[in-house]
Design a protein around this motif. Sequence first.
Motif, mmCIF file in Angstrom:
data_model
loop_
_atom_site.group_PDB
_atom_site.id
_atom_site.type_symbol
_atom_site.label_atom_id
_atom_site.label_comp_id
_atom_site.label_asym_id
_atom_site.label_seq_id
_atom_site.Cartn_x
_atom_site.Cartn_y
_atom_site.Cartn_z
ATOM 1 N N UNK A 1 8.126 3.659 4.783
ATOM 2 C CA UNK A 1 7.027 4.567 4.489
ATOM 3 C C UNK A 1 7.601 5.785 3.772
ATOM 4 N N UNK A 2 6.740 6.460 3.056
ATOM 5 C CA UNK A 2 7.149 7.568 2.202
ATOM 6 C C UNK A 2 7.992 8.603 2.950
ATOM 7 N N UNK B 1 0.825 -1.211 0.000
ATOM 8 C CA UNK B 1 0.000 0.000 0.000
ATOM 9 C C UNK B 1 0.858 1.259 0.000
ATOM 10 N N UNK B 2 2.145 1.110 0.390
ATOM 11 C CA UNK B 2 3.025 2.272 0.404
ATOM 12 C C UNK B 2 3.281 2.838 -0.984
ATOM 13 N N UNK C 1 1.086 2.691 -3.568
ATOM 14 C CA UNK C 1 -0.141 3.064 -4.254
ATOM 15 C C UNK C 1 -0.541 4.502 -3.914
ATOM 16 N N UNK C 2 -1.284 5.226 -4.687
ATOM 17 C CA UNK C 2 -1.662 4.873 -6.054
ATOM 18 C C UNK C 2 -0.529 5.119 -7.035
#
Lengths: 363, 361
Positions: free
Chosen positions: B239-240, B168-169, B171-172
Amino acid sequence: MKGLLLMLPLLLLTAGCWDERQLKDAHLTFATGVDVPKEGKVDVTMAFPEAGTEMTPATTKQVLTGSGHTFRQSAASVDKKIGGGLDMSKLRVLMIGSETAKQDIYPLLDALYRNPSSPLNAKVVVTEGEASSYFQHEIKGEELFSRYYRQLIESGEDRSIIPLTNLQLVCSPLFDKGTDAMLPIIAYEENDQSAKIKGTALFHDRKMTGEISANETSALLMMMNKKQKELSFTLPAGEQDHMTVEVKKVKTKLKVDVAADQKVKTDIDMNVQISVLEYPPDNLDQEEKIKTLNETTEKELERLMGRTVRKLQEANCDAMGIGRRIIAKDPDQFEKMDWSNAYPESDINVKVNVEIIGNGIIL
Amino acid sequence: MKTRMIEPHQLFFIIVQTQIGIGILSLPFVVHEIAGKDGWLSILLAGLFVQIGTLVMVALAARFPDKTLYDYMPIVIGKWLSRLMIVLFTLFFFFTSIQVLSNFLIFTSIWVFPRTPPLVFAVITAGITVYLIRENIQVIARFYVLASFLLVGILMVFVFMVQYLNWYNILPVGSEGAKAILKGSGQALFSLSGFEFLLWLFPLTKAPVKTKWKIAAGASLFSTIIYTALALFSYAFFSDEELKIVPEPVIYMVKAVELTIIERIDLVFLSLWAVFAITSFMSYLYMAASGAAILVKASNHRSSVYTLAVLSIPAALLIKSPLDLDAYGGKINLASPVFLFAIPFVIWVVALLRKKKEETS
């Protein structure tokens, strides 16, 4: 011959004398506790082991505390008390006092993230009360604090009663705005002279904001599809009886919906296959009985999940990363909603479907 | 030198070994700075550019099947202009080799050997480089093929990390915008450079034109896939926000896992990485030395190898901090599209217009 001449100086140079770190000169710490008694002060307590021999097991030789403004300064002040250089690169367990964890914990960890030789696979735990006290208690039958605490945590992870984390794995959610961190929490039992896994400390914005029990952690891990080696529950089954079950397989589907009014609704749909470990009333070969047991277990599990979710929302800890899923779908929408306020208000429904697939070697 | 031919698979590994190098550690971060969590798309896009570049080079080289770029440039663009080109290419390769070397020195000093003077590693690296690249291309190619077995070690990252990833990290996909992705691909180009060696290796490879093209394109595709996968894994692992403070994400995530037997996998990984970094350095220094040998009309490239290797040590040591390296690398990055794409393209167009072509002898 020419090649040989070229190789000789290279061999001398590759000996690498500048960065050698000899084990005999290093004072290794395997377990370290961090407390912040008041703002701007850091107390670091380190346990140093004595190597064992074949006859005598390894023991904790020394427990030393240093204070300073930063983690590094406090570590340096411990360094002043020991013979040989302090070496943290073998750290196995890092313990943080529960009061300390209620403030931002990242500043305490920064020094460890910054150092290339630091052990990012060390376990991080929150301790009920001051972390330093966990090195003063007597632990019956265990001579080495670091080994005991490490094993305590590792076995807890295997049994899925605490989340699988380490220094690095906890860092990602600490930074992520769409996921919150969690760490195992341990307590000391005066009567048994032992430590005990209490459950999981929940974090929000790098601060500890609540906790859940070991049982609830298992439930949470099931919702996150993160069951480790084993996972078991003891649930009420019928009027007076209890049944202990082992979860064999969990398949969870988590669906997040954001309505037009930005109300978030999360549906957790879970398929669980369990095996009965203990159930004195027996007769597990009757189809009727299995059916009722399936239903009561479903209900009990749903109740447990519901309670866990409520506690998570009360602590504002989005451990399941629901926010991350919203970002994954629509980052702009996530920016618009104030997730810290929206998450506790959001709707989370859990639906469990249970199937008993095993009953041990008797019926 | 002409008679020394290499096999098609050796061509493949020469290109792969040059492309895969220092980028393993830093490329995911470098593109993330610009293209965010879509950085992996930038790498893919850069891979596409490289394929186009390869096509142009094959088209050009196929017109002169028995000659290297330096041999046929005088025929196409004239003697003096081609001399200037050789000077420029030699300088470009030399400066690139310096960037690779100083990158290697800075990473080893930060990660493993903080107290060892960088001079020691510079001398060791230059020493083994000279030892290999004073030999002919056949010997170099054989070593590269042998060293490529270590690629398996890179794959271990994928095996260990897979359970900790959170997809999910990333996406999108594409949320950072086309402009950022395009800009990021400029950064990724540097890590994929190395395919330009085709201009020199083309006549030396024993294979039909089409096979050579397939091999060269396949090598670039292989490197692109490895780089893209490394970036994808690091983006899914961190994570971002965290990725913004971790300049070497690949090695950092390897550090988080532990095996029963090996506690510090990062050190094992770094030792493998060192081989790839050094082979990149070797390739560039070899190219620079062979260009220099032509310029001074030497009978072989040995003396220029010695000279350039000695020069590269102080030059690489001048770049002391990661900040200096960024500034220096930025300049190389600006120059590389010119040498990788523009110049081969222009020469090809000129050769087309002036109808310069040769048949196989």
